[in-house]
Design a protein around this motif. Structure first.
Motif, short mmCIF file in Angstrom:
data_model
loop_
_atom_site.label_atom_id
_atom_site.label_comp_id
_atom_site.label_asym_id
_atom_site.label_seq_id
_atom_site.Cartn_x
_atom_site.Cartn_y
_atom_site.Cartn_z
N GLU A 159 8.08 -20.14 -23.05
CA GLU A 159 9.04 -19.08 -22.68
C GLU A 159 8.27 -17.88 -22.19
O GLU A 159 7.07 -17.74 -22.48
CB GLU A 159 9.87 -18.68 -23.90
CG GLU A 159 11.06 -19.58 -24.15
CD GLU A 159 12.00 -18.99 -25.17
OE1 GLU A 159 12.13 -17.75 -25.22
OE2 GLU A 159 12.58 -19.76 -25.94
N GLU A 160 8.97 -17.03 -21.47
CA GLU A 160 8.32 -15.79 -21.04
C GLU A 160 8.03 -14.94 -22.28
O GLU A 160 8.92 -14.75 -23.11
CB GLU A 160 9.23 -15.03 -20.08
CG GLU A 160 9.41 -15.76 -18.76
CD GLU A 160 10.46 -15.11 -17.87
OE1 GLU A 160 11.22 -14.25 -18.36
OE2 GLU A 160 10.51 -15.48 -16.71
N PRO A 161 6.81 -14.44 -22.40
CA PRO A 161 6.48 -13.68 -23.62
C PRO A 161 7.16 -12.32 -23.65
O PRO A 161 7.50 -11.76 -22.61
CB PRO A 161 4.96 -13.52 -23.53
CG PRO A 161 4.66 -13.62 -22.09
CD PRO A 161 5.69 -14.52 -21.48
N GLU A 162 7.32 -11.82 -24.85
CA GLU A 162 7.98 -10.52 -25.03
C GLU A 162 6.97 -9.39 -24.83
O GLU A 162 5.92 -9.39 -25.48
CB GLU A 162 8.52 -10.47 -26.47
CG GLU A 162 9.64 -9.52 -26.67
CD GLU A 162 10.87 -9.93 -25.89
OE1 GLU A 162 11.29 -9.13 -25.04
OE2 GLU A 162 11.39 -11.03 -26.11
#
Lengths: 194, 140
Positions: free
Chosen positions: B16-19
């Motif tokens: 997933e796209e990292p925060e």
């Protein structure tokens, strides 16, 4: 560690990136001189830009600097934002170039490979992620920066090879070839770890 | 939906796209707002056009070109005649020297006939050469 930000569902984020007209409208408003739109732009784009910078640089600190620099660039060139044909590729291209520059500068300062102390090897920051995700991060951290970047854009951002090529400024064939080599390397890494 | 069998595909599906860090929002926006408050940066051509050093360089170039043009047009007419005649006489002397070098001995009148077929060559008129030639024939 940092406070977790409420996360939008992946599908909703993908829809935001698919809608080119919304981005054009937003850039048009910024070009017209509305600085309040910077916050809206940050909320829409920051995750993908930060992810790209993180997977390219391998360092959370450098990735944060890159995202900040992107927004400084936007403010500096606000008058030319209306001429940007597709803001999505423009943002990703600027982020990619700034990330490459950041790595070069860091290498000049430290004279040691960044990958050796890459934050990627630690995996995602919050504990809510699955074990598989943590393992994926660890393995991907062992790939080269170029391969990591392509894998991130393809699998985390859901972009096609043509879109990746456009964003990185390389032919579609090169992007596809890098992805294929990354998968090959990952298979080899998985084989060696299992 | 069925789970992919390939372990690599299964791993990549979890990505997933990292925060980004939360403070990054405030930091980035504050920096961008500060830059926004400043007058917009001029583009490359405007910067070149308004560059003081470049303006001076252009002016100096134009002055030098005009001065050189004027000097070339006016200069030769104001020079004294005696100076002008010196190169001419030097040229003439040089021409004579050059003519002497270029002129081949065999085309001089006293060497006429040297190109005649072997054995029938007419002898040069010079007495010294004639004598030497005879001596050589006698020895053979």
């Amino acid at each position: 560690m940092t406070e977790a930000v409420p996360r939008a569902p992946a599908a909703a984020r993908a829809d935001v990136w698919d809608d080119a007209s919304g981005w054009l409208e937003l850039f048009g408003e910024l070009a017209a001189g509305d600085p309040e739109k910077l916050g809206q732009l940050y909320d829409l784009a920051s995750r993908r830009l930060y992810g790209l910078a993180l997977w390219r640089t391998g360092s959370r600190e450098l990735a944060a600097d890159v995202v900040q620099e992107v927004f400084v660039r936007i403010a500096e060139r606000r008058e030319q934002l209306g001429e940007v044909r597709d803001p999505r590729w423009w943002l990703l291209s600027v982020t990619h170039r700034l990330a490459v520059d950041a790595v070069r500068r860091a290498l000049r300062r430290h004279a040691e490979p960044l990958d050796e102390h890459a934050d990627l090897a630690e995996g995602p920051e919050d504990d809510g992620r699955a074990v598989d995700a943590r393992r994926a991060w660890t393995l991907l951290g062992k790939l080269s920066a170029k391969q990591r970047e392509v894998v991130y854009l393809h699998d985390a951002a859901g972009m096609s090879h043509a879109e990746i090529g456009r964003c990185l400024g390389v032919p579609t064939f090169t992007a596809a070839s890098r992805y294929r080599l990354a998968l090959k390397a990952l298979r080899a890494l998985l084989g060696s770890t299992t | 939906m069925t789970e992919p069998h390939d372990p690599v595909t299964r791993l990549l599906a979890t990505l997933e796209e990292p925060e980004p860090p939360r403070q990054l929002r405030e930091r980035s926006l504050a920096q961008a707002q500060a830059v926004w408050a400043r007058p917009p940066a001029a583009d490359r051509w405007s910067r070149l056009w308004h560059s003081r050093s470049l303006q001076l360089a252009w002016a100096a170039t134009v002055v030098v070109l005009v001065a050189a043009n004027v000097a070339l047009r006016v200069g030769p007419q104001t020079r004294p005649r005696t100076v002008a005649s010196a190169p001419a006489s030097r040229d003439q002397a040089g021409f004579k020297e050059l003519q002497a070098i270029v002129e081949l001995p065999r085309v001089r009148p006293e060497y006429a006939g040297i190109d005649a077929p072997w054995g029938r060559a007419t002898r040069p008129r010079s007495s010294n050469l004639t004598t030497q030639h005879h001596d050589m024939e006698d020895k053979s």
